[in-house]
Write an enzyme that holds these catalytic residues in place. Structure first.
Site, PDB file in Angstrom:
ATOM      1  N   LYS A   1      11.801   5.210   3.064  1.00 22.88           N
ATOM      2  CA  LYS A   1      11.758   4.770   1.664  1.00 22.88           C
ATOM      3  C   LYS A   1      12.583   5.782   0.880  1.00 22.88           C
ATOM      4  O   LYS A   1      12.226   6.955   0.794  1.00 22.88           O
ATOM      5  CB  LYS A   1      10.313   4.754   1.184  1.00 22.88           C
ATOM      6  CG  LYS A   1      10.146   4.377  -0.280  1.00 22.88           C
ATOM      7  CD  LYS A   1       8.663   4.274  -0.613  1.00 22.88           C
ATOM      8  CE  LYS A   1       8.386   4.086  -2.087  1.00 22.88           C
ATOM      9  NZ  LYS A   1       6.954   4.146  -2.394  1.00 22.88           N
ATOM     10  N   TRP A   2      13.695   5.331   0.301  1.00 24.16           N
ATOM     11  CA  TRP A   2      14.635   6.204  -0.411  1.00 24.16           C
ATOM     12  C   TRP A   2      14.358   6.072  -1.910  1.00 24.16           C
ATOM     13  O   TRP A   2      14.704   5.084  -2.523  1.00 24.16           O
ATOM     14  CB  TRP A   2      16.054   5.770  -0.086  1.00 24.16           C
ATOM     15  CG  TRP A   2      17.170   6.516  -0.754  1.00 24.16           C
ATOM     16  CD1 TRP A   2      17.317   6.804  -2.081  1.00 24.16           C
ATOM     17  CD2 TRP A   2      18.331   7.055  -0.113  1.00 24.16           C
ATOM     18  NE1 TRP A   2      18.477   7.484  -2.311  1.00 24.16           N
ATOM     19  CE2 TRP A   2      19.120   7.652  -1.113  1.00 24.16           C
ATOM     20  CE3 TRP A   2      18.792   7.082   1.209  1.00 24.16           C
ATOM     21  CZ2 TRP A   2      20.347   8.259  -0.839  1.00 24.16           C
ATOM     22  CZ3 TRP A   2      20.009   7.682   1.468  1.00 24.16           C
ATOM     23  CH2 TRP A   2      20.769   8.268   0.461  1.00 24.16           C
ATOM     24  N   ASP A   3      13.733   7.089  -2.460  1.00 20.82           N
ATOM     25  CA  ASP A   3      13.307   7.040  -3.857  1.00 20.82           C
ATOM     26  C   ASP A   3      14.324   7.746  -4.762  1.00 20.82           C
ATOM     27  O   ASP A   3      15.179   8.508  -4.287  1.00 20.82           O
ATOM     28  CB  ASP A   3      11.930   7.720  -3.955  1.00 20.82           C
ATOM     29  CG  ASP A   3      11.100   7.236  -5.133  1.00 20.82           C
ATOM     30  OD1 ASP A   3      11.666   6.563  -6.018  1.00 20.82           O
ATOM     31  OD2 ASP A   3       9.893   7.539  -5.181  1.00 20.82           O
ATOM     32  N   MET A   4      14.212   7.548  -6.065  1.00 23.86           N
ATOM     33  CA  MET A   4      15.107   8.191  -7.047  1.00 23.86           C
ATOM     34  C   MET A   4      14.395   8.083  -8.377  1.00 23.86           C
ATOM     35  O   MET A   4      14.294   6.998  -8.927  1.00 23.86           O
ATOM     36  CB  MET A   4      16.419   7.406  -7.058  1.00 23.86           C
ATOM     37  CG  MET A   4      17.603   8.088  -7.655  1.00 23.86           C
ATOM     38  SD  MET A   4      17.475   8.355  -9.425  1.00 23.86           S
ATOM     39  CE  MET A   4      19.046   9.027  -9.772  1.00 23.86           C
TER      40      MET A   4
ATOM     41  N   ASP B   1       4.313   8.665   2.278  1.00 20.79           N
ATOM     42  CA  ASP B   1       5.052   8.746   1.016  1.00 20.79           C
ATOM     43  C   ASP B   1       5.256  10.204   0.619  1.00 20.79           C
ATOM     44  O   ASP B   1       5.178  11.124   1.445  1.00 20.79           O
ATOM     45  CB  ASP B   1       4.316   7.923  -0.055  1.00 20.79           C
ATOM     46  CG  ASP B   1       5.251   7.339  -1.103  1.00 20.79           C
ATOM     47  OD1 ASP B   1       5.629   8.079  -2.029  1.00 20.79           O
ATOM     48  OD2 ASP B   1       5.616   6.155  -1.002  1.00 20.79           O
ATOM     49  N   ASP B   2       5.490  10.415  -0.653  1.00 18.17           N
ATOM     50  CA  ASP B   2       5.814  11.724  -1.228  1.00 18.17           C
ATOM     51  C   ASP B   2       4.764  12.781  -0.859  1.00 18.17           C
ATOM     52  O   ASP B   2       3.573  12.475  -0.769  1.00 18.17           O
ATOM     53  CB  ASP B   2       5.836  11.524  -2.754  1.00 18.17           C
ATOM     54  CG  ASP B   2       6.504  12.665  -3.469  1.00 18.17           C
ATOM     55  OD1 ASP B   2       6.852  13.645  -2.811  1.00 18.17           O
ATOM     56  OD2 ASP B   2       6.676  12.543  -4.699  1.00 18.17           O
TER      57      ASP B   2
ATOM     58  N   TRP C   1       9.569   1.288 -16.921  1.00 12.72           N
ATOM     59  CA  TRP C   1       8.830   1.678 -15.729  1.00 12.72           C
ATOM     60  C   TRP C   1       7.511   0.872 -15.709  1.00 12.72           C
ATOM     61  O   TRP C   1       6.866   0.709 -16.743  1.00 12.72           O
ATOM     62  CB  TRP C   1       8.524   3.186 -15.749  1.00 12.72           C
ATOM     63  CG  TRP C   1       7.600   3.571 -14.633  1.00 12.72           C
ATOM     64  CD1 TRP C   1       7.929   3.683 -13.312  1.00 12.72           C
ATOM     65  CD2 TRP C   1       6.199   3.841 -14.731  1.00 12.72           C
ATOM     66  NE1 TRP C   1       6.808   4.013 -12.574  1.00 12.72           N
ATOM     67  CE2 TRP C   1       5.726   4.120 -13.423  1.00 12.72           C
ATOM     68  CE3 TRP C   1       5.297   3.878 -15.799  1.00 12.72           C
ATOM     69  CZ2 TRP C   1       4.399   4.425 -13.160  1.00 12.72           C
ATOM     70  CZ3 TRP C   1       3.974   4.189 -15.530  1.00 12.72           C
ATOM     71  CH2 TRP C   1       3.534   4.466 -14.214  1.00 12.72           C
TER      72      TRP C   1
ATOM     73  N   CYS D   1      14.252   2.395  -3.679  1.00 16.27           N
ATOM     74  CA  CYS D   1      13.176   2.575  -4.656  1.00 16.27           C
ATOM     75  C   CYS D   1      13.732   3.478  -5.743  1.00 16.27           C
ATOM     76  O   CYS D   1      14.544   4.360  -5.465  1.00 16.27           O
ATOM     77  CB  CYS D   1      11.989   3.240  -3.965  1.00 16.27           C
ATOM     78  SG  CYS D   1      10.641   3.671  -5.079  1.00 16.27           S
TER      79      CYS D   1
ATOM     80  N   ASP E   1       6.246   0.020  -9.473  1.00 14.23           N
ATOM     81  CA  ASP E   1       5.026   0.798  -9.197  1.00 14.23           C
ATOM     82  C   ASP E   1       3.800   0.056  -9.694  1.00 14.23           C
ATOM     83  O   ASP E   1       2.668   0.416  -9.369  1.00 14.23           O
ATOM     84  CB  ASP E   1       5.097   2.163  -9.900  1.00 14.23           C
ATOM     85  CG  ASP E   1       5.934   3.134  -9.095  1.00 14.23           C
ATOM     86  OD1 ASP E   1       6.269   2.818  -7.944  1.00 14.23           O
ATOM     87  OD2 ASP E   1       6.255   4.215  -9.626  1.00 14.23           O
TER      88      ASP E   1
HETATM   89  C1  DGJ Z   1       7.941   6.508  -7.295  1.00  9.05           C
HETATM   90  C2  DGJ Z   1       7.770   5.372  -6.342  1.00  9.05           C
HETATM   91  O1  DGJ Z   1       8.054   4.172  -6.974  1.00  9.05           O
HETATM   92  C3  DGJ Z   1       6.350   5.398  -5.795  1.00  9.05           C
HETATM   93  O2  DGJ Z   1       6.141   4.289  -4.970  1.00  9.05           O
HETATM   94  C4  DGJ Z   1       6.114   6.681  -5.072  1.00  9.05           C
HETATM   95  O3  DGJ Z   1       6.926   6.740  -3.937  1.00  9.05           O
HETATM   96  C5  DGJ Z   1       6.381   7.856  -5.992  1.00  9.05           C
HETATM   97  N1  DGJ Z   1       7.670   7.748  -6.626  1.00  9.05           N
HETATM   98  C6  DGJ Z   1       6.286   9.144  -5.240  1.00  9.05           C
HETATM   99  O4  DGJ Z   1       6.641  10.215  -5.982  1.00  9.05           O
END
Ligand code: DGJ
Length: 725
Positions: A471-474, A361-362, A194, A521, A543
């Site tokens: 933005k589809w995060d995981m 974002d989140d 990460w 993402c 990130d």
């Molecule tokens: C991880 C993403 O990589 C970030 O850019 C951000 O969206 C955070 N999650 C939000 O929890």
């Protein structure tokens, strides 16, 4: 062009600069005969003569381990890592598939759900299907090779069909497997972590088996599903390079076995670790695709081919050839602490600077004031956004900006309404503890009713808020991968079923919202692969937005993936992860080398910095087509040069951009070599804007050019962008 010579029993896949040759042995076994530079008919005949001699010997008294095989089976006298393994109903794991027939057809068949490279012109693209049969067990294997001749790319995948009256289990089925003739071979891999994704690691392949893989359910930060094998040492411009990129985002494997003969087997596909797939009579299993690329001229050519291929054949939909909007994202600016007014302030400052899209974002849903809660409750938090998402979106649109939204569909927080209602919706093994990561559990994406819930709630949110970008995060790996729905015998299918479920949801949302731009993402770049790129035309690279760290990350990512795919944002200093302060110009130039955006509360920046930023944004709009659709060349590596440089050239070679970053300060006595540019028209004279200099393309490439500013650059973080016309 793909041909079959029925007399010699060979398949020849001829790209514009490559040949890939497979032979059928006298006993109908498959042998890999050649993959490399285009063969003249004389050299092909020599290869065939040598092979025929070897093949006959092998059939009689030499082990198959001395053959270079194509898609080898297991359990006879070749005990290297097989391309597949089937557990028969009687418990035996030995099988023998022999050639029965083949077809060569224009275009490419439709393989159903999942990432799949596209075909627009079926006159150019052809697919070879080879049919093999295990006569004893009535099972059939189909090997697919789709040739994209212009890019010298072969896309492979495999289908296994159970035509027997009894069920079988599949223990391993690779997308691609082949044996290289004795080397020496070297391997380039892209491990990471990460905030430290994709470091380039190159070294000799040693005897034994090297397994590059993911067992995390995602393609992972730890290792990217792209690797290169080189014959001897390679540079950007020299050496034979073979690339393998999996169009898959779950558990994957690249298995390189260097045998005592010096020969190398390279298997690529789904990871066989913790994998077991049941096939009832009449059922079949289709693997993901593996993209195979070859360059006789070093890494650069391979990257160019892969970049073109990804842009033209992997990325699809409305955004494939559309310039991507410059966005501002509030994550680093506010984390979870925001309200309508605060967001509007950032958006307004963004608009003034020339930004085109605002991304929330989140933290906009449920009661998400930190990362311990609310994933799964995709309903707006009215405490933060009293006018709702629609109210915010209307105000953002009112500024003349597009509106984007963050989601993390695959997750569930134990502290959520969804979990209260459906505690069994997460992946879990009954009776065992459910381990959390980032305080969250993973939804069981293999279950259609869960996907339906997500599709409905997310669609509603996107529709109501007139969302233009997602933005589809995981944000975590999979654990306790089990469920109560699948039978005990099918538990080994869950990782892959999970991934196919994710693709299904991506596909449905793409179809439902064809004009929405999706960005992939995964805790930064833990799912940076051709699988995600088939559904999401761009991916958040990392990130880590520190300008120097990003130089390394984007440099290594570019070996497989084009700059347009790499989300690259300027953020504030000190950097939120490294706490380092790098000048704005440097941060801007690194971000402008990819899919450009901003990740900061620029309303708090000084007027001077905001003005400078507006200048970069204005300039990026001018150079955007060149960066996003031009040819990208790495010139100097951050790993071993005083400075890093890379460049972009347009299709007609009339325009180019040279980016230079001084990584280490110059010290007295050091002679900095000129930068040798690439991809220019040798007979054109280029003007270097702002330098009052005119040099021929030939000289720029042969002799090189060192900008004055970099001859004796002391101090920190000198960077420049030169425009050549
Ligand atoms: C991880 C993403 O990589 C970030 O850019 C951000 O969206 C955070 N999650 C939000 O929890």
């Amino acid at each position: 062009m793909i041909t079959f010579n029925s007399k010699q029993k060979i398949f020849h896949l001829e790209g514009q600069g490559t040949s890939y040759v497979i032979g059928v042995s006298p006993r109908e076994d498959f042998h890999h005969l050649y993959w490399g530079k285009s063969l003249s008919s004389k050299s092909l005949q020599k290869i065939l003569r040598d092979w025929q001699k070897r093949a006959i010997e092998t059939e009689h008294h030499i082990s198959r381990e001395f053959q270079t095989r194509e898609f080898p089976d297991f359990g006879h006298n070749d005990l290297r890592a097989p391309a597949f393994q089937v557990k028969q109903a009687d418990g035996s794991r030995v099988s023998e598939f022999l050639y029965v027939s083949h077809s060569i057809t224009p275009g490419k068949p439709d393989f159903g759900l999942g990432p799949s490279s596209q075909v627009e012109d079926s006159d150019q693209v052809q697919t070879l299907r080879i049919n093999l049969v295990d006569k004893l067990k009535k099972q059939e294997l189909e090997l697919y090779y789709t040739l994209y001749p212009q890019r010298n790319i072969v896309v492979r995948r495999t289908i296994l069909r159970n035509k027997d009256a009894k069920p079988i289990s599949l223990l391993k089925l690779m997308s691609s497997s082949l044996d290289f003739a004795p080397g020496p071979y070297r391997l380039v891999r892209f491990p990471g972590a990460w905030a430290n994704e994709r470091k380039m690691v190159e070294g000799p392949l040693l005897p034994g088996t090297t397994r590059l893989e993911s067992r995390r359910g995602i393609s992972s930060h730890e290792m990217n599903p792209f690797t290169m094998v080189t014959r001897g040492e390679a540079t950007e411009e020299k050496g034979e390079v073979y690339g393998f990129a999996l169009a898959y985002s779950g558990n994957w494997l690249m298995e390189a076995e260097l045998f005592r003969t010096g020969g190398l087997r390279l298997n690529a596909g789904l990871n066989d670790f913790d994998f077991e797939w049941q096939l009832k009579p009449g059922e079949n299993f289709t693997t993901p695709e593996c993209v195979l690329a070859y360059s006789p001229n070093g890494y650069s050519q391979l990257s160019l081919d892969l970049h073109h291929f990804t842009r033209e054949k992997v990325i699809r939909g409305t955004w494939q050839y559309k310039p991507r909007p410059i966005l501002i994202n509030n994550w680093e600016a506010t984390y979870f602490k925001f309200n309508h007014d605060k967001l509007m302030k950032i958006a307004k400052a963004g608009k003034e600077a020339g930004i085109e899209l605002f991304v929330l974002d989140d933290g906009w849903f449920g009661k998400r004031d930190n990362d311990t809660t609310s994933l799964g409750d995709w309903f707006v938090d009215k405490r933060k956004l009293p006018k709702g998402l629609r109210g915010l979106s209307d105000d953002i649109h009112g500024l003349g900006l597009k509106f984007g939204l963050w989601i993390e569909p695959e997750m569930i927080s134990p502290q959520s309404q969804l979990y209260k209602k459906h505690p069994d919706w997460c992946l879990h093994v009954p009776g065992r503890k459910r381990r959390m990561a980032r305080s969250q559990l993973v939804l069981d994406m293999s279950r259609p009713e869960i996907r339906d819930y997500l599709f409905d709630t997310i669609s509603k949110a996107l529709e109501e808020a007139r969302v233009d970008y997602v933005k589809w995060d995981m944000n975590r790996s999979l654990s306790e991968v089990g469920n109560r729905v699948l039978s005990p015998q099918k538990q080994g299918e869950l990782y892959h079923r999970y991934m196919m479920g994710v693709y299904d949801l991506m596909d449905r949302l793409n179809r439902r919202f064809p004009r929405v731009l999706f960005e992939g993402c995964s805790g930064g770049g833990a799912r940076f692969d051709l699988g995600v790129l088939s559904y999401h035309p761009q991916i958040w690279t990392s990130d880590n937005t520190d300008g120097l760290e990003r130089l390394f990350i984007q440099y290594a990512t570019s070996f497989a993936y084009p700059p347009i795919a790499m989300g690259a944002h300027i953020s504030s200093v000190p950097n939120h992860i490294t706490h380092r302060s790098i000048p704005l110009k440097w941060r801007a130039l690194v971000a402008m080398s990819g899919n450009f955006g901003v990740e900061a509360d620029i309303s708090k920046w000084s007027p001077r910095d905001r003005k400078e930023l507006a200048g970069y944004i204005r300039f990026y709009k001018e150079i955007r087509p060149l960066v996003q659709f031009g040819d990208f060349y790495r010139l100097e590596s951050p790993y071993n040069s005083l400075q890093t440089s890379w460049m972009f050239v347009n299709k007609t070679q009339t325009e180019a951009l040279l980016f230079v970053f001084q990584v280490k300060p110059w010290t007295k006595g050091t002679k900095v070599p000129p930068i040798k540019l690439r991809g220019l028209n040798p007979s054109k004279t280029y003007e270097i804007k702002g330098e009052k200099l005119k040099i021929s393309g030939k000289k720029m490439m042969k002799v090189g050019w060192l900008p004055k500013a970099f001859r004796t650059a002391r101090g920190n973080y000198h960077s420049s962008l030169y425009r050549l016309i």
